[in-house]
Design an enzyme around this catalytic site. Structure first.
Site, PDB file in Angstrom:
ATOM      1  N   GLY A 117     -68.955   1.372  48.540  1.00  0.00           N
ATOM      2  CA  GLY A 117     -67.324   2.313  48.278  1.00  0.00           C
ATOM      3  C   GLY A 117     -65.949   1.821  49.788  1.00  0.00           C
ATOM      4  N   GLY A 141     -64.769   3.796  51.886  1.00  0.00           N
ATOM      5  CA  GLY A 141     -64.687   4.502  52.853  1.00  0.00           C
ATOM      6  C   GLY A 141     -63.226   4.768  53.779  1.00  0.00           C
ATOM      7  N   ARG A 142     -62.308   3.759  53.916  1.00  0.00           N
ATOM      8  CA  ARG A 142     -61.591   4.346  54.464  1.00  0.00           C
ATOM      9  C   ARG A 142     -59.831   3.239  54.419  1.00  0.00           C
ATOM     10  NH1 ARG A 142     -62.437   0.992  59.545  1.00  0.00           N
ATOM     11  NH2 ARG A 142     -63.767  -0.861  58.827  1.00  0.00           N
ATOM     12  N   ASP A 160     -65.405   7.996  59.806  1.00  0.00           N
ATOM     13  CA  ASP A 160     -64.254   8.008  59.891  1.00  0.00           C
ATOM     14  C   ASP A 160     -63.078   8.831  58.963  1.00  0.00           C
ATOM     15  OD1 ASP A 160     -63.039   6.682  61.080  1.00  0.00           O
ATOM     16  OD2 ASP A 160     -63.138   7.625  63.301  1.00  0.00           O
ATOM     17  N   ARG A 182     -53.051  -3.349  53.255  1.00  0.00           N
ATOM     18  CA  ARG A 182     -53.616  -5.350  53.103  1.00  0.00           C
ATOM     19  C   ARG A 182     -52.897  -5.467  51.141  1.00  0.00           C
ATOM     20  NH1 ARG A 182     -59.939  -5.097  53.801  1.00  0.00           N
ATOM     21  NH2 ARG A 182     -60.272  -3.752  52.125  1.00  0.00           N
ATOM     22  N   ASP A 185     -70.526  -6.524  48.863  1.00  0.00           N
ATOM     23  CA  ASP A 185     -69.424  -5.997  49.326  1.00  0.00           C
ATOM     24  C   ASP A 185     -68.274  -6.446  50.158  1.00  0.00           C
ATOM     25  OD1 ASP A 185     -71.082  -4.685  51.061  1.00  0.00           O
ATOM     26  OD2 ASP A 185     -69.557  -3.661  51.838  1.00  0.00           O
ATOM     27  N   ASN A 186     -67.979  -7.717  49.965  1.00  0.00           N
ATOM     28  CA  ASN A 186     -67.039  -8.147  51.170  1.00  0.00           C
ATOM     29  C   ASN A 186     -66.725  -9.136  50.304  1.00  0.00           C
ATOM     30  OD1 ASN A 186     -67.071  -5.984  53.295  1.00  0.00           O
ATOM     31  ND2 ASN A 186     -68.340  -7.179  54.300  1.00  0.00           N
ATOM     32  N   ASP A 208     -61.726  -8.878  53.972  1.00  0.00           N
ATOM     33  CA  ASP A 208     -62.680  -7.866  54.723  1.00  0.00           C
ATOM     34  C   ASP A 208     -62.808  -8.095  55.971  1.00  0.00           C
ATOM     35  OD1 ASP A 208     -62.038  -5.267  52.772  1.00  0.00           O
ATOM     36  OD2 ASP A 208     -64.664  -5.163  52.393  1.00  0.00           O
TER      37      ASP A 208
END
Length: 505
Positions: A101, A103-104, A136, A187, A263-264, A273
């Site tokens: 998912g 994540g950032r 993070d 993006r 996932d990319n 990505d």
């Protein structure tokens, strides 16, 4: 500023007025999590792409204003935004990784692009989401600059890709191998749906969600497939075809993605990505640009077969909708032909060949072998190939060939191949004055070499962002001679041999 479909002539749009729409937000709640970005302290403007901004009717100069900096850092949210993080899963380095998912990354929504087609804006580095796992939620300035520059460089090369609108920064520190400063890169793409978005529902045995997602993608991005006898089979075939062609284009300019996890992989066939990417320099077919990739799964030579493998992973995920295994296999079978045809087209253009002969593949293979054996710089070789003459006297050829020939340690190997190549050109009555400019239009002089990006990064880390703008201006015209910028086409300096890129960002 060029007026867009959502602007009146002479009316400057403000950050809060951005007419965002978010079709993905209309999907059921289990497809995403609605959340706000996490602000960064004292954000500042780093760079903006005028060409990317123009796609959505924005003026890149206006993006340096405080209100736009706040929005594109995540410190303010436009009134019409519906920020969210999407869920997906995927295979990473060939191993099922389960739920992943955004994540950032946080999707703000879409603006009207060319012809009114929506282009989504996504903030990468905008803070923690439920999918951050051990991360993070932040991106660092170093990786944000690399993604920004490469997104726009790949677009200028004519390769399908997501785009990069703007970078903002903050002095807030984040820990990677060392403490680095934070950044957010905005993006752009029609959609950020991935192969892994479909795998997520397949491996959770959720056929209804799988169907909802497939119908959403077809309705919004492949409407011509809607009335096909089996639209899901045709969706797989078209995505497979686009993926094969995109990877053929990567190979033709020596681009290595570095982390081709499912996932990319974009469901639209876009380069997606940008992490540990690289452009081939000293040619080695087995080169690995990603320091994390110890087994070489994503080497230059492996990219085509990994692309095919990833399409099979997508086919597996779509199988409950497609129905018969044979139908899925039929759709996947388009990969090899699409890749071969695009590769053949590109290589003929790169070598300035306007006709096709049965033994051309032998000529191409021999060329790549001597390039590999001699570790010839990929970009300089193909750019220099346009200077090889066929209409000069034989006695003049050694001197004329010298700049290209001197790239080879085994010069006699080059001589033998060049003789075969010349004979091939003469058989089609090739004219130097016509062939050379045509080759220059497909063989770039300028690519984003790692050392060029590093120079821009080093300056940016001291708040000097001028090299980002200068380098982008060069990369936006990769096929032009630009004699004033010839230094940007030079071989990498000795210190560049120590540069490494990895999945850390």
């Amino acid at each position: 500023m060029t007026p867009s479909p959502h602007q009146s002539t002479g009316t400057a749009i403000t950050a809060d007025d951005l007419p965002l729409d978010n079709s993905f937000a209309a999907l059921p709640p289990d497809f995403h999590t609605r959340l706000m970005p996490t602000p960064l302290p004292a954000p500042y403007f780093v760079a903006a792409s005028a060409k990317a901004a123009a796609l959505v009717g924005l003026d890149a100069r206006a993006l340096a204003a405080d209100d736009f900096v706040a929005v594109f850092t995540g410190n303010a949210v436009p009134a019409r935004a519906q920020p969210l993080a999407a869920v997906y899963s995927g295979h990473q380095f060939g191993v099922w990784a389960g739920q992943l998912g955004d994540g950032r990354a946080i999707l703000l929504g879409a603006l009207p692009g060319p012809g009114g087609a929506p282009i989504e804006l996504q903030l990468k580095g905008a803070g923690l989401t439920p999918y951050s796992r051990m991360g993070d939620g932040r991106a660092v300035l170093r990786s944000s600059i690399r993604e920004y520059l490469c997104s726009e460089a790949i677009a200028a090369l004519g390769i399908p890709t997501t785009r990069a609108l703007v970078i903002t920064g903050s002095d807030k520190g984040v820990m990677r191998e060392t403490v680095e400063t934070s950044a957010v890169v905005t993006r752009m793409a029609p959609s950020f749906v991935r192969f892994g978005s479909f795998e997520h529902w397949f491996y959770r045995d959720k056929p209804e969600q799988l169907r909802i997602l497939a119908d959403y993608v077809i309705a919004n991005f492949y409407p011509e497939l809607k009335d096909a006898p089996n639209p899901y089979k045709e969706l797989l075939a078209e995505v497979t075809r686009r993926t094969a062609r995109m990877i053929a284009q990567w190979q033709a300019v020596g681009f290595m993605h570095g982390v081709m996890n499912t996932d990319n992989m974009s469901i639209l066939g876009l380069t997606l990505d940008y992490g540990p990417f690289g452009f081939m320099e000293a040619f080695d077919a087995n080169h690995i640009c990603n320091h994390t990739d110890q087994q070489g799964r994503y080497s230059y030579a492996n990219q085509p077969q990994v692309g095919h493998w990833n399409c099979y992973a997508l086919g597996q995920a779509l199988l409950p909708l497609i129905g018969a295994v044979e139908d899925a296999q039929d759709a996947l079978d388009v990969y090899q032909d699409a890749f071969a045809r695009k590769t053949d087209e590109l290589l003929h253009a790169k070598l300035g060949l306007s006709t096709i002969e049965e033994n051309d593949t032998i000529l191409f293979d021999a060329m790549f072998k001597i390039m590999h054996d001699n570790h010839v710089d990929f970009t300089l070789f193909f750019r220099g190939l346009a200077r090889l003459r066929v209409d000069a006297p034989e006695s003049d050829l050694p001197a004329l060939d010298a700049p290209l020939r001197d790239q080879f340690i085994a010069r006699e190997a080059f001589d033998a191949w060049a003789a075969t190549y010349r004979a091939r050109l003469r058989r089609e009555h090739s004219v130097d004055a016509e062939r050379a400019p045509a080759m220059d239009r497909v063989n770039p002089k300028y690519v984003l070499r790692n050392y060029l990006a590093q120079v821009a990064i080093d300056k940016a880390q001291h708040k000097d962002f001028s090299e980002i703008d200068k380098l982008l201006a060069v990369l936006e015209r990769p096929f032009d001679e630009q004699p004033e910028n010839a230094a940007y086409a030079a071989l990498p300096p000795d210190w560049a041999s120590h540069l490494e890129v990895s999945c850390s960002s």
